[in-house]
Design a protein around this motif. Structure first.
Motif, PDB file in Angstrom:
ATOM      1  N   THR A   1       0.825  -1.205   0.000  1.00 16.91           N
ATOM      2  CA  THR A   1       0.000   0.000   0.000  1.00 16.91           C
ATOM      3  C   THR A   1       0.857   1.252   0.000  1.00 16.91           C
ATOM      4  O   THR A   1       2.046   1.218   0.333  1.00 16.91           O
ATOM      5  CB  THR A   1      -0.912   0.041   1.242  1.00 16.91           C
ATOM      6  N   ASN A   2       0.232   2.353  -0.337  1.00 12.55           N
ATOM      7  CA  ASN A   2       0.883   3.654  -0.307  1.00 12.55           C
ATOM      8  C   ASN A   2       1.439   3.926   1.099  1.00 12.55           C
ATOM      9  O   ASN A   2       2.587   4.359   1.242  1.00 12.55           O
ATOM     10  CB  ASN A   2      -0.142   4.726  -0.723  1.00 12.55           C
TER      11      ASN A   2
ATOM     12  N   VAL B   1       4.549   3.674 -10.567  1.00 15.39           N
ATOM     13  CA  VAL B   1       3.852   4.702  -9.796  1.00 15.39           C
ATOM     14  C   VAL B   1       2.730   5.262 -10.668  1.00 15.39           C
ATOM     15  O   VAL B   1       2.968   5.618 -11.826  1.00 15.39           O
ATOM     16  CB  VAL B   1       4.812   5.846  -9.380  1.00 15.39           C
TER      17      VAL B   1
ATOM     18  N   GLU C   1      -0.453   8.909   3.444  1.00 19.53           N
ATOM     19  CA  GLU C   1      -0.303   8.556   2.032  1.00 19.53           C
ATOM     20  C   GLU C   1       0.299   9.716   1.258  1.00 19.53           C
ATOM     21  O   GLU C   1      -0.047  10.872   1.496  1.00 19.53           O
ATOM     22  CB  GLU C   1      -1.661   8.237   1.417  1.00 19.53           C
TER      23      GLU C   1
ATOM     24  N   PRO D   1      -4.251   9.804  -3.439  1.00 21.60           N
ATOM     25  CA  PRO D   1      -3.063   8.999  -3.144  1.00 21.60           C
ATOM     26  C   PRO D   1      -2.514   8.313  -4.398  1.00 21.60           C
ATOM     27  O   PRO D   1      -3.275   7.814  -5.227  1.00 21.60           O
ATOM     28  CB  PRO D   1      -3.579   7.952  -2.148  1.00 21.60           C
TER      29      PRO D   1
ATOM     30  N   PHE E   1       1.077   2.462  -5.913  1.00 18.46           N
ATOM     31  CA  PHE E   1       2.381   1.857  -6.163  1.00 18.46           C
ATOM     32  C   PHE E   1       2.184   0.382  -6.495  1.00 18.46           C
ATOM     33  O   PHE E   1       1.429  -0.316  -5.813  1.00 18.46           O
ATOM     34  CB  PHE E   1       3.283   1.975  -4.933  1.00 18.46           C
TER      35      PHE E   1
END
Length: 167
Positions: free
Chosen positions: A81-82, A134, A112, A120, A123
């Motif tokens: 996760t971010n 990204v 984030e 956000p 990734f």
């Protein structure tokens, strides 16, 4: 009755060791809390969200920071996760090394990293050794639409550009 299979051996995953660094060099700045700021990356990330700049530049900056992390730690941040990526980049790593200032205005209250439109980033790590892709949802703030922007090892393109090139 069928006999139970033998117990499986536990496989230990070994993570690579980070490269040795001289934290007393000019490239680093030690903070009173023990965190060590990587000066070049801190300076570079201060350019995120600059008015008048191409949003692709923001993704390139983030990609370069991720490359620096991967070079030092010999793998990407362990993440999905971010928030997990940002946790590693803001100093929760083996060296307490900070690549993005935790107080950066592009980091929202949930921890984030956001694009210039407040959404956000997404990734996507293909592997622990390859560059992380990204993605920005773009100005409409919705992922998967024509104004999305992505940077990956395959290059940078807005989805609209890619869709038009397929015609």
């Amino acid at each position: 009755p069928v006999p139970a299979p033998p117990p499986r051996e536990r496989i230990e995953v070994r993570r690579p060791s980070p490269i040795a660094l001289n934290f007393d060099s000019n490239a680093f700045q030690r903070k009173p809390d023990g965190k060590i700021f990587k000066k070049y990356e801190i300076q570079t990330t201060s350019r995120l969200h600059q008015p008048g700049e191409d949003p692709v530049e923001d993704l390139q900056i983030i990609s370069n920071v991720l490359d620096s992390y991967r070079t030092i730690f010999q793998e990407n941040p362990i993440a999905g996760t971010n928030v997990e990526v940002m946790t590693a980049l803001t100093g929760d790593n083996e060296y307490d090394l900070v690549f993005i200032d935790p107080d950066h205005p592009a980091i929202n209250e949930d921890g984030e990293l956001t694009d210039r439109w407040g959404t956000p980033f997404f990734f996507h790590a293909v592997s622990s050794k390859q560059p992380i892709d990204v993605y920005s949802a773009g100005p409409d703030k919705e992922r998967g639409t024509g104004d999305d922007i992505a940077i990956s090892e395959r290059g940078t393109a807005s989805l609209r550009d890619r869709d038009q090139s397929d015609e």
